[in-house]
Design an enzyme around this catalytic site. Sequence first.
Site, short mmCIF file in Angstrom:
data_model
loop_
_atom_site.label_atom_id
_atom_site.label_comp_id
_atom_site.label_asym_id
_atom_site.label_seq_id
_atom_site.Cartn_x
_atom_site.Cartn_y
_atom_site.Cartn_z
N HIS A 170 74.93 45.27 -16.10
CA HIS A 170 76.19 44.80 -16.66
C HIS A 170 77.39 45.53 -15.96
O HIS A 170 77.19 46.81 -15.81
CB HIS A 170 76.45 44.60 -18.04
N ASP A 172 71.04 51.08 -21.72
CA ASP A 172 72.00 49.87 -22.18
C ASP A 172 71.23 48.92 -22.81
O ASP A 172 70.66 48.01 -22.43
CB ASP A 172 72.86 49.36 -21.20
N GLN A 188 71.72 43.96 -25.10
CA GLN A 188 70.76 42.87 -25.14
C GLN A 188 69.28 42.90 -25.86
O GLN A 188 68.68 41.93 -26.01
CB GLN A 188 70.64 42.17 -23.78
N LYS A 232 76.54 41.89 -30.67
CA LYS A 232 75.44 41.24 -30.11
C LYS A 232 74.37 41.16 -31.00
O LYS A 232 73.25 40.40 -30.95
CB LYS A 232 74.91 42.00 -29.10
N CYS A 265 79.45 39.17 -15.74
CA CYS A 265 79.81 40.45 -15.57
C CYS A 265 78.63 41.25 -14.93
O CYS A 265 78.40 42.38 -15.21
CB CYS A 265 79.97 41.22 -16.85
#
Length: 411
Positions: free
Chosen positions: A127, A204, A207, A230, A369
Site C-alpha cells: 500500500h 503491515d 488487512q 479495518k 493506493c
Amino acid sequence: MTQSGSYDVNAIRREFPILKKSINGYPLVYLDSAASAQKPLSVIEAQREYEAHFHSNIHRGVHTLATQATEAFESVRTKIADHINAAQREEIIFTSGTTDGINLVAGTWGRANLNEEDTIVLSRLEHHSNIVPWQILATEKRFKIEVIELNEDGSLDESSLNEKLALNPKMVAISHVSNTLGTVNDVKRITALAHSVGATVIVDGSQAVPHKTIDVTDIDCDFYVASGHKMYGPSGIGFLYGKHSLLEQMPPWRGGGEMIASVSFEEPTTFNIPPYKFEAGTPHLSGVVGLGAAIDWLNSVGLEKIAAHEKSLIEYASGELMKIDGMKLIGTAPAKASVISFLVEGIHPSDIGTLLDGLGIAVRTGHHCTEPIMTKLGIPGTVRASFAAYSTKAEVDALVAGVNRAVKLLR
Ligand code: PLP
C-alpha cells in the site's frame, strides 16, 4: 445468507445497525470492508458509554474520572498485547492507524539507522503507506529502495525475494495481506529469511487483523502495524507493536506532553520510557475504548470461524464471477484472504462501480493506493469486492447479478 455450522451470519448482521440501510432504493450490499469495516453495536456503544460516563484526560489527573479514563485506556493496551501475543504490554504503542505507525517507524528507527550506503526492501504489493514514508526518508538519507517483484498470480516472486535479500538490506517492509490482490504473505518465513541477513522487519498487518489470529511472537517480526477501522473498530486509532529492545533504542518521534521524563531550558530535556515516549499529546481516547470493544467482538465470534466463513464466500464469489463473459480475476495466489479484484473486458472499472452503486452495492474501484501493482499489470485499476464477517452468499449473488447487468448495459 443463512446459518452454516455454528456460524449464524444473520445473527451477526443484526449487530451492525448500518447493514439495515437502503442505498438508492436497494438494501445495502456492503462489499468494501477492506477499505473500512462496519462497526457492531457493542463498539458504537462502548465509545458512547466512555464519552457519556468516563471521559477525562488520562495519566495526568489524580481525580476519579482521570483514573477511570486511564484504566479504560491502559486496559486496551493489555488487551491488544494479549490479542497479538506480544511479550509485554509496553510493546504496544497507540497510533492513529497503520499509516501513522509506519511513519513512526520510518521517522524514528529509520532516521536513526538508515544511511547512504544502506538498502531497504519493499514488495510491489505494498500500500502507498508502506512505500511513501520510506521514499520521503530516502530523499533525505539517500538509502536505496529495492522491490520484490510478483508472480502472475500476485504471489511474491521467490527468486526476486532471494535476490533482494542477498543485498543484505537493513530493513524489510512487507504487508501481511495485500489489500488489492488478497495475497497472504508468509511473513513468518520472510521474517526468518530477513533476520538471517541481518534485516529488521516491519509487517503491515492492516488487512490481516480482521481475518487472522496474529501472533507476533511466533512471526518474530520487529514491528507490526494495524488500524482499528479495518477490524470493526473506530477510525483514527490503531497500534504499532515493536520489540521492546528496539523501542528502547529508538529516538522519540513527535515531541509534546506525556512523551517526556523532564523538560528544562537549563538541562537537556529527557524522555519517557516506551511506549509513552512515542505517545505525545492526548490520544483518541474513545477510539482506544472502541478498539478494545472491537477486539472483544472479534474474539466473541472467533477469528477462525470468521476466516472459514470468508473463505467459503471468496470461493463461491470467484466461481460465480468467472462465469461472466470477459471476466478476469486480478490476484489468484493460492494463499488469499477476503478480497476479490477483477476487470471485465471492454468496461472501465469505475463504470462498473457506479452502476453497482445504483443498485445499492458498495465496491471499491481504482488503484486502491497500490499504483505500483497497476503499473506492473498495465491496468488503470480494478473493481474490488471485499468480504467480512457479516457478508453473505446472497450479497455475492447480488454482486454477480449487478456485474451481469453492467455487461449488458455498458459493453
Ligand atoms: N496498508 C494496507 C495494506 C491497507 O489496506 C491500508 C488501508 O487501506 C493501509 C495500509 C492504510 O491504513 P490507514 O489508512 O488506516 O492508515
